[in-house]
Write a protein that holds these residues in place. Structure first.
Motif, PDB file in Angstrom:
ATOM      1  N   LEU A 240      14.112   6.538   1.188  1.00 31.58           N
ATOM      2  CA  LEU A 240      12.861   6.336   1.912  1.00 31.58           C
ATOM      3  C   LEU A 240      12.318   4.929   1.676  1.00 31.58           C
ATOM      4  O   LEU A 240      11.725   4.325   2.576  1.00 31.58           O
ATOM      5  CB  LEU A 240      11.834   7.388   1.484  1.00 31.58           C
ATOM      6  CG  LEU A 240      12.207   8.842   1.799  1.00 31.58           C
ATOM      7  CD1 LEU A 240      11.105   9.790   1.330  1.00 31.58           C
ATOM      8  CD2 LEU A 240      12.440   9.026   3.294  1.00 31.58           C
ATOM      9  N   MET A 241      12.510   4.411   0.473  1.00 30.47           N
ATOM     10  CA  MET A 241      12.101   3.037   0.199  1.00 30.47           C
ATOM     11  C   MET A 241      12.906   2.063   1.062  1.00 30.47           C
ATOM     12  O   MET A 241      12.382   1.061   1.548  1.00 30.47           O
ATOM     13  CB  MET A 241      12.307   2.708  -1.283  1.00 30.47           C
ATOM     14  CG  MET A 241      11.361   3.450  -2.225  1.00 30.47           C
ATOM     15  SD  MET A 241       9.629   2.903  -2.079  1.00 30.47           S
ATOM     16  CE  MET A 241       9.706   1.353  -2.980  1.00 30.47           C
ATOM     17  N   ALA A 280       7.934  -1.370  -8.282  1.00 32.29           N
ATOM     18  CA  ALA A 280       8.967  -0.817  -7.408  1.00 32.29           C
ATOM     19  C   ALA A 280       8.791  -1.269  -5.967  1.00 32.29           C
ATOM     20  O   ALA A 280       9.753  -1.679  -5.306  1.00 32.29           O
ATOM     21  CB  ALA A 280       8.958   0.710  -7.494  1.00 32.29           C
ATOM     22  N   PHE A 281       7.563  -1.206  -5.461  1.00 28.28           N
ATOM     23  CA  PHE A 281       7.319  -1.599  -4.071  1.00 28.28           C
ATOM     24  C   PHE A 281       7.481  -3.111  -3.890  1.00 28.28           C
ATOM     25  O   PHE A 281       7.907  -3.572  -2.831  1.00 28.28           O
ATOM     26  CB  PHE A 281       5.930  -1.152  -3.627  1.00 28.28           C
ATOM     27  CG  PHE A 281       5.857   0.292  -3.204  1.00 28.28           C
ATOM     28  CD1 PHE A 281       6.045   0.661  -1.882  1.00 28.28           C
ATOM     29  CD2 PHE A 281       5.600   1.288  -4.132  1.00 28.28           C
ATOM     30  CE1 PHE A 281       5.989   1.990  -1.488  1.00 28.28           C
ATOM     31  CE2 PHE A 281       5.533   2.622  -3.755  1.00 28.28           C
ATOM     32  CZ  PHE A 281       5.734   2.977  -2.428  1.00 28.28           C
ATOM     33  N   ASP A 282       7.141  -3.861  -4.925  1.00 28.30           N
ATOM     34  CA  ASP A 282       7.310  -5.306  -4.828  1.00 28.30           C
ATOM     35  C   ASP A 282       8.792  -5.671  -4.743  1.00 28.30           C
ATOM     36  O   ASP A 282       9.180  -6.573  -3.998  1.00 28.30           O
ATOM     37  CB  ASP A 282       6.665  -5.994  -6.029  1.00 28.30           C
ATOM     38  CG  ASP A 282       6.695  -7.511  -5.922  1.00 28.30           C
ATOM     39  OD1 ASP A 282       6.299  -8.041  -4.864  1.00 28.30           O
ATOM     40  OD2 ASP A 282       7.129  -8.161  -6.886  1.00 28.30           O
ATOM     41  N   ASP A 283       9.615  -4.957  -5.486  1.00 26.39           N
ATOM     42  CA  ASP A 283      11.052  -5.204  -5.442  1.00 26.39           C
ATOM     43  C   ASP A 283      11.609  -4.953  -4.040  1.00 26.39           C
ATOM     44  O   ASP A 283      12.517  -5.653  -3.589  1.00 26.39           O
ATOM     45  CB  ASP A 283      11.788  -4.310  -6.452  1.00 26.39           C
ATOM     46  CG  ASP A 283      11.557  -4.744  -7.891  1.00 26.39           C
ATOM     47  OD1 ASP A 283      11.113  -5.887  -8.097  1.00 26.39           O
ATOM     48  OD2 ASP A 283      11.796  -3.925  -8.795  1.00 26.39           O
ATOM     49  N   ILE A 307      -1.805  -4.883 -14.773  1.00 25.91           N
ATOM     50  CA  ILE A 307      -1.251  -5.516 -13.580  1.00 25.91           C
ATOM     51  C   ILE A 307      -1.371  -7.036 -13.688  1.00 25.91           C
ATOM     52  O   ILE A 307      -0.438  -7.776 -13.375  1.00 25.91           O
ATOM     53  CB  ILE A 307      -1.963  -5.002 -12.318  1.00 25.91           C
ATOM     54  CG1 ILE A 307      -1.605  -3.521 -12.085  1.00 25.91           C
ATOM     55  CG2 ILE A 307      -1.593  -5.834 -11.093  1.00 25.91           C
ATOM     56  CD1 ILE A 307      -2.382  -2.867 -10.965  1.00 25.91           C
ATOM     57  N   ALA A 308      -2.530  -7.502 -14.147  1.00 14.67           N
ATOM     58  CA  ALA A 308      -2.754  -8.944 -14.278  1.00 14.67           C
ATOM     59  C   ALA A 308      -1.771  -9.581 -15.251  1.00 14.67           C
ATOM     60  O   ALA A 308      -1.312 -10.711 -15.048  1.00 14.67           O
ATOM     61  CB  ALA A 308      -4.186  -9.212 -14.730  1.00 14.67           C
ATOM     62  N   ARG A 309      -1.417  -8.863 -16.296  1.00 15.59           N
ATOM     63  CA  ARG A 309      -0.539  -9.417 -17.319  1.00 15.59           C
ATOM     64  C   ARG A 309       0.943  -9.299 -16.957  1.00 15.59           C
ATOM     65  O   ARG A 309       1.740 -10.198 -17.279  1.00 15.59           O
ATOM     66  CB  ARG A 309      -0.791  -8.691 -18.654  1.00 15.59           C
ATOM     67  CG  ARG A 309      -0.134  -9.352 -19.854  1.00 15.59           C
ATOM     68  CD  ARG A 309      -0.670 -10.741 -20.100  1.00 15.59           C
ATOM     69  NE  ARG A 309      -0.032 -11.380 -21.266  1.00 15.59           N
ATOM     70  CZ  ARG A 309      -0.186 -12.650 -21.579  1.00 15.59           C
ATOM     71  NH1 ARG A 309      -0.965 -13.420 -20.840  1.00 15.59           N
ATOM     72  NH2 ARG A 309       0.420 -13.163 -22.634  1.00 15.59           N
ATOM     73  N   GLU A 310       1.298  -8.201 -16.262  1.00 18.12           N
ATOM     74  CA  GLU A 310       2.713  -7.927 -16.033  1.00 18.12           C
ATOM     75  C   GLU A 310       3.181  -8.129 -14.596  1.00 18.12           C
ATOM     76  O   GLU A 310       4.359  -8.407 -14.360  1.00 18.12           O
ATOM     77  CB  GLU A 310       3.034  -6.496 -16.475  1.00 18.12           C
ATOM     78  CG  GLU A 310       2.762  -6.249 -17.950  1.00 18.12           C
ATOM     79  CD  GLU A 310       3.167  -4.859 -18.397  1.00 18.12           C
ATOM     80  OE1 GLU A 310       4.267  -4.428 -18.037  1.00 18.12           O
ATOM     81  OE2 GLU A 310       2.358  -4.193 -19.086  1.00 18.12           O
ATOM     82  N   LYS A 311       2.272  -7.981 -13.631  1.00 11.36           N
ATOM     83  CA  LYS A 311       2.653  -8.140 -12.218  1.00 11.36           C
ATOM     84  C   LYS A 311       1.441  -8.632 -11.448  1.00 11.36           C
ATOM     85  O   LYS A 311       0.824  -7.893 -10.676  1.00 11.36           O
ATOM     86  CB  LYS A 311       3.131  -6.799 -11.645  1.00 11.36           C
ATOM     87  CG  LYS A 311       4.033  -6.932 -10.434  1.00 11.36           C
ATOM     88  CD  LYS A 311       5.376  -7.552 -10.777  1.00 11.36           C
ATOM     89  CE  LYS A 311       6.309  -7.550  -9.594  1.00 11.36           C
ATOM     90  NZ  LYS A 311       7.592  -8.209  -9.907  1.00 11.36           N
ATOM     91  N   PRO A 312       1.066  -9.900 -11.637  1.00 13.85           N
ATOM     92  CA  PRO A 312      -0.201 -10.414 -11.096  1.00 13.85           C
ATOM     93  C   PRO A 312      -0.207 -10.625  -9.583  1.00 13.85           C
ATOM     94  O   PRO A 312      -0.221 -11.746  -9.088  1.00 13.85           O
ATOM     95  CB  PRO A 312      -0.369 -11.737 -11.855  1.00 13.85           C
ATOM     96  CG  PRO A 312       1.032 -12.184 -12.136  1.00 13.85           C
ATOM     97  CD  PRO A 312       1.788 -10.914 -12.421  1.00 13.85           C
TER      98      PRO A 312
END
Length: 341
Positions: A240-241, A280-283, A307-312
């Motif tokens: 589905l992704m 996951a969605f960013d990938d 989120i700010a620290r790991e996936k900003p």
């Protein structure tokens, strides 16, 4: 309410418009940004009050750390536990504690109450990387693809965003590409009718085909924005992704520069799971922005720090309820202060 402001052209680019350009200016607005009104505005103050109430459970759990009389190792250990319980995440918690100790030393703070204020400053600085306005109008139409898991509030957030865009004089076309769930199409159709905007929908149709038709129609009808509502997906459902990736590729066939924004709607109550969704969605899609919903009554409001620290990835909007006015632009300092109020 969201406010929109026009970007001014650089002086060296200014020139007298031709008749054709003057006519086009009436239908093709310059790039505008969704930005924060002045903090003193009554509407914004009302929003801040709702945000504080929504984050009260998170804030109260952290605030109890500062009820003592000494700044010592025990205080920092209790704060570490409280931040982790708020789903701030290990990396962000370590960063905040190191930054806080530095600030306490520089400020020569002696009271726990002072530490609370310094922590708010540290959180605001950490979250600053997430603060960015959503720009509309650099492309005509601006194509915004919206994804999210079922139950995150994706379609409702699209409806709220449509309302604000339409109220600001921007023409919007909706694409009901969540063709697998009849309720989603019906819900989006209600928002389209309520906001008096057009919708491209097809019962049981291919989501990518619906998206293609919507982008093509948006360009042909000179719409400012095309909002594409995709079906809810779980990151673990790889087939589905992959369908989301297909939608993005097909949209690019309709308009080479599109989608101009790829937004993910996440439920703030899910804490660290929300961070996993972002990754996951960013990938799969290459996210450009986030909408964080359902922050009301959550004990996991610290997830934005993670989120700010790991996936900003920029947080364009946050929501604390179901009402139209419960979705607003994200401001790092406002959020930090509300989190510790």
């Amino acid at each position: 309410m969201f406010s929109f402001f026009r970007k001014k052209s650089p002086p060296e680019q200014a020139q007298a418009p031709t008749p054709a350009a003057a006519a086009a200016a009436t239908t093709a607005p310059e790039a505008v940004s969704v930005a924060e009104p002045a903090p003193a505005a009554p509407a914004r103050q009302g929003w801040l009050d709702r945000l504080k109430n929504g984050l009260r459970k998170t804030g109260s759990n952290i605030a109890t750390v500062f009820t003592g009389t000494r700044i010592d190792d025990d205080l920092y250990e209790e704060l570490e536990t409280a931040l982790l319980m708020a789903d701030t995440g290990v990396k962000a918690t370590e960063h905040l504690l190191q930054d806080l100790k530095r600030r306490v030393k520089e400020a020569k703070a002696t009271e726990p109450a002072q530490v609370k204020g310094l922590l708010a400053d540290a959180i605001a600085d950490l979250l600053q990387v997430l603060q960015k306005p959503l720009e509309i109008g650099a492309h005509h139409p601006t194509v915004i693809m919206v994804a999210g898991v079922n139950g995150a509030g994706k379609t409702t957030s699209i409806g709220k965003l449509t309302k604000h865009l339409a109220d600001s004089g921007l023409s919007v076309l909706l694409a009901a590409a969540d063709t697998f769930r009849a309720a989603a199409r019906e819900q989006l159709a209600v928002w389209a009718d309520r906001n008096t905007v057009e919708i491209v929908s097809q019962e049981g149709g291919d989501p990518a085909a619906v998206s293609f038709d919507a982008v093509t129609a948006g360009r042909a009808r000179a719409r400012d924005v095309v909002l594409v509502d995709t079906a809810g997906r779980l990151p673990t459902q790889q087939h589905l992704m992959h369908e989301l990736g297909k939608i993005k590729r097909v949209v690019q066939k309709a308009e080479a520069s599109a989608p101009h924004e790829v937004l993910l709607v996440i439920d703030g109550n899910t804490g660290q799971n929300a961070l996993a969704q972002v990754k996951a969605f960013d990938d799969t899609l290459g996210l450009t922005g986030l909408i964080v919903t359902k922050l009301d009554g959550t004990a996991k409001g610290g997830v934005l720090c993670a989120i700010a620290r790991e996936k900003p990835i920029p947080v364009y909007f946050i929501g604390v309820g179901e009402k139209l006015e419960d979705l607003e632009t994200f401001d790092a300092r406002e959020f930090a202060q509300a989190l510790l109020s």
